[in-house]
Design an enzyme around this catalytic site. Sequence first.
Site: not given
Length: 438
Positions: A163, A244, A271
């Site tokens: 993801y 990522d 984040k």
Amino acid sequence: MDQMLANTDAAAALEEAQALYAAAHPQSRRVHEAALSSLPGGNTRTGIFFDPFPVAWARGEGATLWDEDGHRRIDFLGEATAGIYGHSHPVIRAAIEAQLDRGWNFGGHTAMEGELAALLCARFPSLERVRLCNSGSEANTFAVQTARVVTGRPAVLGFAGCYHGGFLTFTARDNPLNVPFETVVAPYNDAEATRRLIDAHADRLAAVIVEPMIGGGGCIPAERDFLLMLRERTAQHGIVLIFDEVMTSRLSPGGLQARHGITPDLTALGKYIGGGLTAGAFGGRAELMQGFDPRQAVPLQHSGTYNNNVFTLAAGIAGLGQVYTPEAALALNARGDALRGRLNARCREAGAALQVTGLGSMLAFHARRGEIRSPADAAEGDATLRALLFYDLLERGIYTMPKRGFMALSLPLTEDDHDALDAALQDFLQARRSLLCR
């Protein structure tokens, strides 16, 4: 429901746990039902929804959450890595309050943009230039688009079960919300199969995107030899390698790229880098990022009203500059490694088909025995038992990611909190022994 049935049948035990949860959370039910009239399913974030209705949180402080029914839980989810500072950290709060006095929505630039960007470039080896955005989803999408523009190639290689935000997933079922990139899907941690796919599609591949440890999908670390192969093969073919590190950037002072000594061409961040507020960033080698320089005759257009949101900038600068320092990163991740070892020892002692994977301050429960090297391995776990673990831990005052068993430690968590999780797990192992030790 008969207790003996609940202890010998996983589905029955889960049904009982859900009924107990529903009875104990009438105010959360009220919040959910009120939202149904305006939100599809009564929520706006799929990953934290669970049946029969999600818990509704009322407030948080440090590493503690209180729900609308007054229940107190220790927060081991840590907002899926974004909540590394806990709730209402005094340094972050002071930075936000100071910015409130200075104003917001200026419609122009501030010195804080360069200050946060400099902190990021100093920490992550791949970042020579960086652009700010609003989420990890944006960061990954912009990174892939940058690679497609720079290389003039259309396709991206990703890994099955991974993801990279709401617009870029490589799950078992096609995601109709994906950006319509041409994709090649490879098996995670399978160096030989991935090498063959890269070589076969090299003339069309703009990028290979990979999490150096799969995060929310089960905290599955990439093997260093696998990452080294990706670095060697992409360099050979002129393909842009994207790490990522939206989640994994917290796992050392310079992310997993620094820990492994492997530098990608581009990195996506998100984040916690905004101090717990909405944040994202993407960057890498200067020549790859130079197209975004607006002084050029025809620059790449990268706009966004909140790319330079002054509250995110203030909170991010305070967080990276004063709180999550390199020393704090090392200490938090050492504590995470120790906790994971402790929980796994507890599972082994009980003879349970349960284990905890991850690195540093990111952990995940899996209801299965044996090595877990890929999402396919993780999928062999017992999803019913993992869901039961969530409800049982919640009943014992521990909040993790619903049904996924994912945890991300925050700085305010104490050794007493770690002890509480250990004790809750021990109670779960004892109560569900007949289900876990077959």
